[in-house]
Design a protein around this motif. Structure first.
Motif, short mmCIF file in Angstrom:
data_model
loop_
_atom_site.label_atom_id
_atom_site.label_comp_id
_atom_site.label_asym_id
_atom_site.label_seq_id
_atom_site.Cartn_x
_atom_site.Cartn_y
_atom_site.Cartn_z
N VAL A 55 -28.32 -22.54 7.51
CA VAL A 55 -29.16 -22.21 6.35
C VAL A 55 -30.64 -22.21 6.76
N ALA A 56 -31.03 -23.21 7.55
CA ALA A 56 -32.42 -23.26 8.01
C ALA A 56 -32.77 -22.02 8.83
N LYS A 57 -31.86 -21.60 9.67
CA LYS A 57 -32.06 -20.40 10.49
C LYS A 57 -32.14 -19.16 9.61
N GLU A 58 -31.22 -19.08 8.61
CA GLU A 58 -31.19 -17.92 7.72
C GLU A 58 -32.47 -17.81 6.90
N GLN A 59 -33.02 -18.96 6.49
CA GLN A 59 -34.24 -18.94 5.69
C GLN A 59 -35.39 -18.28 6.47
N LYS A 60 -35.44 -18.54 7.78
CA LYS A 60 -36.46 -17.91 8.62
C LYS A 60 -36.19 -16.40 8.75
N GLU A 61 -34.91 -16.07 8.96
CA GLU A 61 -34.55 -14.66 9.14
C GLU A 61 -34.75 -13.86 7.86
N ASP A 62 -34.52 -14.50 6.71
CA ASP A 62 -34.62 -13.79 5.42
C ASP A 62 -36.04 -13.30 5.14
N LYS A 63 -37.02 -13.90 5.79
CA LYS A 63 -38.41 -13.48 5.58
C LYS A 63 -38.64 -12.06 6.10
N LYS A 64 -37.78 -11.61 7.03
CA LYS A 64 -37.92 -10.26 7.59
C LYS A 64 -37.50 -9.18 6.59
N PHE A 65 -36.62 -9.55 5.68
CA PHE A 65 -36.09 -8.55 4.74
C PHE A 65 -37.07 -8.33 3.59
N GLU A 66 -37.11 -7.07 3.14
CA GLU A 66 -38.00 -6.71 2.04
C GLU A 66 -37.19 -6.14 0.88
N GLY A 67 -37.81 -6.04 -0.27
CA GLY A 67 -37.22 -5.38 -1.42
C GLY A 67 -35.97 -6.07 -1.93
N VAL A 68 -35.06 -5.23 -2.46
CA VAL A 68 -33.82 -5.74 -3.06
C VAL A 68 -32.97 -6.45 -2.02
N GLU A 69 -32.91 -5.89 -0.82
CA GLU A 69 -32.10 -6.53 0.22
C GLU A 69 -32.64 -7.94 0.52
N GLY A 70 -33.95 -8.08 0.59
CA GLY A 70 -34.56 -9.39 0.84
C GLY A 70 -34.24 -10.38 -0.27
N MET A 71 -34.31 -9.91 -1.53
CA MET A 71 -34.00 -10.79 -2.66
C MET A 71 -32.55 -11.25 -2.61
N ILE A 72 -31.66 -10.34 -2.30
CA ILE A 72 -30.22 -10.68 -2.24
C ILE A 72 -29.96 -11.65 -1.09
N GLN A 73 -30.55 -11.39 0.07
CA GLN A 73 -30.36 -12.28 1.22
C GLN A 73 -30.88 -13.69 0.91
N ARG A 74 -32.06 -13.76 0.28
CA ARG A 74 -32.63 -15.08 -0.06
C ARG A 74 -31.78 -15.78 -1.12
N LEU A 75 -31.24 -15.01 -2.06
CA LEU A 75 -30.37 -15.59 -3.09
C LEU A 75 -29.12 -16.21 -2.46
N ILE A 76 -28.52 -15.46 -1.54
CA ILE A 76 -27.31 -15.98 -0.87
C ILE A 76 -27.65 -17.22 -0.06
N THR A 77 -28.77 -17.19 0.65
CA THR A 77 -29.18 -18.34 1.45
C THR A 77 -29.44 -19.55 0.55
N SER A 78 -30.07 -19.32 -0.59
CA SER A 78 -30.34 -20.42 -1.53
C SER A 78 -29.03 -21.01 -2.05
N ALA A 79 -28.07 -20.16 -2.34
CA ALA A 79 -26.77 -20.66 -2.81
C ALA A 79 -26.10 -21.50 -1.72
N ARG A 80 -26.21 -21.06 -0.48
CA ARG A 80 -25.62 -21.82 0.63
C ARG A 80 -26.35 -23.16 0.81
N GLU A 81 -27.64 -23.17 0.56
CA GLU A 81 -28.41 -24.40 0.66
C GLU A 81 -27.95 -25.41 -0.41
N VAL A 82 -27.72 -24.92 -1.62
CA VAL A 82 -27.21 -25.78 -2.69
C VAL A 82 -25.85 -26.34 -2.28
N LEU A 83 -25.04 -25.51 -1.66
CA LEU A 83 -23.72 -25.95 -1.21
C LEU A 83 -23.83 -27.09 -0.19
#
Length: 123
Positions: free
Chosen positions: A7-35
């Motif tokens: 999750v920590a690695k994904e949070q760094k990688e998610d910063k590269k994504f923009e727009g809708v794809e970036g929002m979806i990637q960050r949402l998934i990463t946030s859900a995994r963080e809650v998990l």
């Protein structure tokens, strides 16, 4: 811990994504963080559930024993009380005896009614 590291690695990688794809990637990463946080608390939760189960069985055992003892004590108490009341007053003895006979008659009538309901009718 592997998921937490991912999750920590994904949070760094998610910063590269923009727009809708970036929002979806960050949402998934946030859900995994809650998990990961929920998983950290799972052991504690089940430990508490086990403790509660043990305590519940202890309470049930004590209640079963003490309620049985209480019934016995009350039975003896009323037996003694009725004996002493009968000895103290002949008129009260007569009244108590009459009440017991009436109670026995009611119980007998209820049993007979129950028997009649349980017996199949012919005809």
């Amino acid at each position: 811990k592997a998921l937490k590291e991912e999750v920590a690695k994904e949070q760094k990688e998610d910063k590269k994504f923009e727009g809708v794809e970036g929002m979806i990637q960050r949402l998934i990463t946030s859900a995994r963080e809650v998990l990961t946080e929920a998983n950290n608390q799972t052991d504690l939760f089940w430990s508490k559930v086990k403790q509660l189960e043990v305590e519940t069985y202890k309470v049930n055992r004590v209640m079963a024993q003490s309620s049985g003892n209480l019934k016995d004590v009350l039975k003896e108490l009323f037996k003694t009380l009725n004996k002493e009341l009968r000895e103290a007053s002949p008129a009260l003895k007569e009244l108590l005896d009459k009440a017991e006979r009436e109670e026995a008659a009611v119980d007998g009538a209820q049993e007979a009614t129950k028997k009649n309901k349980d017996t199949p009718r012919q005809g």
